[in-house]
Scaffold this active site. Sequence first.
Site, PDB file in Angstrom:
ATOM      1  CB  THR A 184      27.174  79.823 -82.035  1.00 44.44           C
ATOM      2  OG1 THR A 184      26.802  81.177 -81.736  1.00 44.44           O
ATOM      3  CG2 THR A 184      26.826  79.520 -83.493  1.00 44.44           C
ATOM      4  CB  ALA A 204      25.133  85.631 -82.300  1.00 43.56           C
ATOM      5  CB  VAL A 245      21.094  88.672 -79.068  1.00 36.42           C
ATOM      6  CG1 VAL A 245      21.530  89.459 -80.284  1.00 36.42           C
ATOM      7  CG2 VAL A 245      19.843  89.244 -78.475  1.00 36.42           C
ATOM      8  CE  LYS A 246      22.799  79.830 -76.556  1.00 38.75           C
ATOM      9  NZ  LYS A 246      23.732  78.812 -77.047  1.00 38.75           N
ATOM     10  CG  LEU A 247      20.923  88.451 -73.807  1.00 36.62           C
ATOM     11  CD1 LEU A 247      20.014  89.496 -73.172  1.00 36.62           C
ATOM     12  CD2 LEU A 247      22.189  89.124 -74.289  1.00 36.62           C
TER      13      LEU A 247
END
Length: 220
Positions: free
Chosen positions: A27, A57, A83-85
């Site tokens: 996402t 996310a 976790v998306k950074l």
Amino acid sequence: MKFFIDTANLEEIKTCASYGFLDGVTTNPSLMAKEGISDQRERIKAICGLTDGPVSAEVLATEAPDMIKEAKELAAIAPNVAVKLPLTMPGLTATKALADDDVAVNLTLVFTPLQALLAAKAGAAFVSPFVGRLDDIGSDGMAMVGDIISIYTEYAFETEIIVASVRSPQHVLKAALMGADICTIPFSVIGQLAAHPLTDKGLAAFLADHRKVAEKPAAH
Ligand code: G3P
């Protein structure tokens, strides 16, 4: 090659799961906004209930300490959250700290092989090269993926490559031929993967031939 679906829409995820090839979900804030969602936590929890695969996310913070805090809150939602950074210098600092704490990070908005090299060295579990957006500006998105694969293979990095910003079945085919680990695919493109006019034409002919004999009165 693993298939992720690039969406925050629950119905699309459920449909993809029913096909038997849902290996994970990605996402981003734009996909959340498309669903009218401003606080993503409930939606990420719901998505994690639909798949055991990684669910990306994305953090909204832009400075490393805030990114780390937000990432840890997102990672606490479910064990399969990644976790998306963004691939920025603060993003790399946060990735190193999170990877040291065994938090899976997906470094996103990657547009060059060198950015992908930095992602691997920082300890990212996943890297997301955006192929469609490079094609959009006249560059070659899949060539970038090929270069990333060469570098990761040469140095035996374990970071998994998620081919992202996918626009067509051609992107999926090339990703598979190149040996990319994962392709994250929009729902519209997943539908296109199965479709072929000769399949439809052939099926119609089979059914028509069957009807010809089925509707014939039985011989006595
Ligand atoms: O998950 C992020 C990525 O796939 C974005 O795609 O179509 O907005 O370039 P797109």
